[in-house]
Design an enzyme around this catalytic site. Structure first.
Site, short mmCIF file in Angstrom:
data_model
loop_
_atom_site.label_atom_id
_atom_site.label_comp_id
_atom_site.label_asym_id
_atom_site.label_seq_id
_atom_site.Cartn_x
_atom_site.Cartn_y
_atom_site.Cartn_z
N GLY A 91 0.82 -1.21 0.00
CA GLY A 91 0.00 0.00 0.00
C GLY A 91 0.85 1.25 0.00
N ALA A 92 1.96 1.23 -0.75
CA ALA A 92 2.94 2.31 -0.70
C ALA A 92 2.74 3.36 -1.78
CB ALA A 92 4.35 1.74 -0.79
N VAL B 285 -2.99 -7.54 -2.49
CA VAL B 285 -2.61 -8.31 -1.29
C VAL B 285 -3.65 -9.35 -0.91
CG1 VAL B 285 -1.19 -6.44 -0.37
CG2 VAL B 285 -3.59 -6.61 0.31
N ASN C 72 1.26 -2.27 5.31
CA ASN C 72 0.53 -1.01 5.38
C ASN C 72 -0.77 -1.03 4.59
OD1 ASN C 72 0.36 2.10 5.71
ND2 ASN C 72 0.36 1.80 3.48
N SER D 265 -4.66 0.43 13.60
CA SER D 265 -5.45 1.62 13.94
C SER D 265 -5.91 1.58 15.38
CB SER D 265 -6.67 1.71 13.01
OG SER D 265 -7.59 2.68 13.48
N TYR E 116 -14.15 -2.69 10.76
CA TYR E 116 -12.79 -2.19 10.61
C TYR E 116 -12.02 -2.36 11.92
CZ TYR E 116 -9.06 1.28 9.75
OH TYR E 116 -7.86 1.92 9.59
N ALA F 77 -12.59 -4.52 14.25
CA ALA F 77 -12.36 -5.94 14.47
C ALA F 77 -11.15 -6.42 13.67
CB ALA F 77 -13.60 -6.73 14.08
N LYS G 290 -8.63 -4.60 12.58
CA LYS G 290 -7.42 -3.99 13.10
C LYS G 290 -7.02 -4.59 14.46
CE LYS G 290 -6.35 -1.29 9.75
NZ LYS G 290 -5.08 -1.48 9.02
#
Length: 266
Positions: free
Chosen positions: A14-15, A65, A87, A147, A160, A162, A164
């Site tokens: 995710g760069a 991914v 990321n 997060s 989200y 859950a 993270k």
């Protein structure tokens, strides 16, 4: 500070923009060869060009991914991966295209699955693909960007949060499993991040609480953020990652490092 990353190869997922882009640029500036991943090939090539223009070394690694076969193939092409930064992920608003989410009971199951697939399954896929080589060489650094929604909870971020939270569990469990192979596994936990392509003005890097009432109200929950008059920036996250993947942090593993302006404290 010379973090002695020369000769190491880092894969940053995710760069293509935001936090991931800044992590890739920072690791390259510290001497690592960076395999730049993103779902969008044009983003990948832009970041690769940025790195090489600055005198660094980078490889283009566009892949999804969530597709395990594609992940394995890309890791094989990249060769030795010494450093993995997980990321890649997406906040629910970017997945839904809306600012402000409905309550969980109104969110459709297909929305849940996409969030979990990218934020959790994607992390598991890439980590799994990189670990065997790290174990064989008895060296590796894994850092996952998570997060505070997964640490302290956020209303309407149930799925989200859950996913993270699961990343934190993965980090601790994996650290215990691969520590004997001299692989460090840690996480960096972020709250709201100001960046170059936000969906709302208060998340712009140049936003000021003096002129943005939403940002001013938000910063009341961020002790040092209020003092600095800003939210977390991508470089804040990149600095933490650069430390954790260096040998200066070789005795640190299984930890979640908060880079959040004091929004949530352990």
């Amino acid at each position: 500070m010379d973090l002695k990353l020369a000769g190491r190869t880092a894969l940053v997922t995710g760069a293509g923009q935001g936090v991931g882009r800044r992590i890739a640029l920072t690791l390259a500036a510290e001497g690592a060869c960076v395999a730049v991943n993103d779902l969008m090939p044009d983003r990948v090539h832009r970041v690769v060009e940025e790195i090489t223009a600055a005198g660094g070394t980078a490889l283009a690694a566009p892949f999804d991914v969530t597709e395990l076969d594609a992940v394995r193939a890309a890791v094989s092409r990249a060769g030795t991966i010494d450093i993995l930064v997980n990321n890649a992920g997406i906040i629910p608003e970017r997945r839904s295209g809306e600012v402000g989410l409905p309550p969980f009971v109104e969110q459709p199951p297909e929305h849940w699955r996409k969030i979990v697939e990218l934020n959790l399954m994607g992390t598991l896929n890439v980590t799994h693909a990189c670990l065997q080589g790290m174990a064989q060489r008895r060296y590796g650094k894994v850092v996952t960007i998570m997060s505070d929604a997964g640490r302290v909870g956020e209303a309407r971020y149930v799925v989200y949060g859950a996913a993270k939270a699961a990343q934190a569990g993965m980090t601790r469990s994996l650290a215990k499993e691969v520590g004997p192979q001299r692989i460090n596994v840690n996480a960096v936990s972020l709250s709201a991040v100001a960046h170059e392509a936000p969906m709302a003005d208060f998340l712009r890097e140049d936003a000021s609480p003096d002129s943005n009432e939403t940002l001013k109200k938000m910063l009341s929950a961020y002790p040092i953020g209020k003092g600095l008059a800003r939210l977390t920036r991508p470089q804040d996250a990149a600095n933490a990652v650069a430390f954790l993947v260096s040998d200066a942090a070789e005795y640190i593993t299984g930890q979640v490092l908060s880079v959040n302006g004091g929004y949530a404290m352990p």
